[in-house]
Design an enzyme around this catalytic site. Structure first.
Site, PDB file in Angstrom:
ATOM      1  N   ASP A 170       0.837  -1.201   0.000  1.00 48.70           N
ATOM      2  CA  ASP A 170       0.000   0.000   0.000  1.00 48.70           C
ATOM      3  C   ASP A 170       0.876   1.256   0.000  1.00 48.70           C
ATOM      4  O   ASP A 170       2.040   1.217   0.431  1.00 48.70           O
ATOM      5  CB  ASP A 170      -0.889   0.037   1.249  1.00 48.70           C
ATOM      6  CG  ASP A 170      -1.866  -1.119   1.271  1.00 48.70           C
ATOM      7  OD1 ASP A 170      -2.183  -1.655   0.198  1.00 48.70           O
ATOM      8  OD2 ASP A 170      -2.304  -1.483   2.389  1.00 48.70           O
TER       9      ASP A 170
HETATM   10  N1  URA Z   1      -1.287  -6.021   3.777  1.00 46.11           N
HETATM   11  C1  URA Z   1      -1.798  -4.764   3.783  1.00 46.11           C
HETATM   12  O1  URA Z   1      -2.862  -4.532   4.347  1.00 46.11           O
HETATM   13  N2  URA Z   1      -1.098  -3.807   3.165  1.00 46.11           N
HETATM   14  C2  URA Z   1       0.088  -3.991   2.556  1.00 46.11           C
HETATM   15  O2  URA Z   1       0.685  -3.057   2.027  1.00 46.11           O
HETATM   16  C3  URA Z   1       0.602  -5.303   2.568  1.00 46.11           C
HETATM   17  C4  URA Z   1      -0.101  -6.298   3.183  1.00 46.11           C
END
Ligand code: URA
Length: 238
Positions: free
Chosen positions: A109
């Site tokens: 993310d």
């Molecule tokens: N899980 C998430 O919620 N976000 C990420 O960036 C990676 C794994």
């Protein structure tokens, strides 16, 4: 291989541009300035400079990046800059596929930090990201509240993050500080860590990936920095 073809394979631009780089005296091979774009070189292990920057020939690219917060893992980002802007242009331009250049192995993310692998080897990308191969990924979580043992047990037993689909579980989960957890996943559903923690009522405030398989994010790789994987690191991942 002709030096102009080698430069093209390594992402230095169109065939015409690569020939031009040599003709303009911008390419050095083992300390020698080349002027003939058709000059033959032995690609394997070749060290060369383009406009003063040192490169080592790599048939395929395998790299790690310490992803900083505020970057999207997309070639066409929406609101934030792309992680690919953190890489030098030749790495973004290698290859001649529909989407040229190295690709991230899965996505983090925008606000997640830490270890991101990138490659232009389609089989390697597929193997490392395929749900069938269960490559473990370790995340360090800062939570809103101190995690309870009941929350840890639920994360290990499995929680539902999507109505109507099977529960997802952590392969490992342990407290790592007052409001911190270390959690290992062997699958990668969209926002999985955040949704799992939301499901147990303790939202994630900061998320960092510290390990993929046998590979740990090196302490000396600063946020925003990338480096090639060493052959031993690649073997360990494979
Ligand atoms: N899980 C998430 O919620 N976000 C990420 O960036 C990676 C794994």
């Amino acid at each position: 291989m002709q030096i102009q073809h080698l430069l093209f394979s390594q992402g230095f631009g169109t065939r015409r541009i690569c020939a031009g780089l040599v003709e303009q005296g911008l390419v050095e091979v083992e300390g020698q300035l080349l002027t003939d774009p058709t000059q033959s070189v032995v690609a394997q292990g070749l060290r060369y400079r383009v406009q003063g920057v040192q490169w080592l020939y790599q048939e395929r690219a395998y790299l790690m990046l310490n992803k900083p917060a505020g970057y999207e893992c997309s070639h066409r980002p929406g609101a934030w800059p792309s992680v690919y802007t953190l890489l030098p242009a030749p790495l973004r331009q290698r290859g001649a596929g529909a989407v040229p250049g190295v690709q991230a192995l899965g996505r983090l993310d925008q606000d997640t930090t830490g270890l991101l692998l990138l490659s232009d080897d389609g089989r390697f990308i597929h193997r490392m990201t395929s749900p069938r191969h269960h490559v473990p990924k370790v995340y360090e979580l800062q939570l809103r509240d101190p995690p309870t043992s009941q929350q840890v047990s639920r994360l290990l037993a499995g929680v539902t993050i999507e109505a109507g689909s099977d529960p997802v579980r952590a392969a490992a989960c342990s407290a790592a500080g007052a409001q911190a957890l270390q959690l290992t996943l062997t699958e990668g559903k969209y926002h999985q860590v955040k949704r799992m923690l939301a499901a147990v009522g303790n939202p994630v405030e900061r998320l960092h990936r510290s390990r993929i398989g046998a590979l740990e994010l090196p302490a000396d790789l600063a946020p925003g920095q990338w480096r090639w994987l060493q052959p031993a690191e690649l073997d360990a991942l494979r």
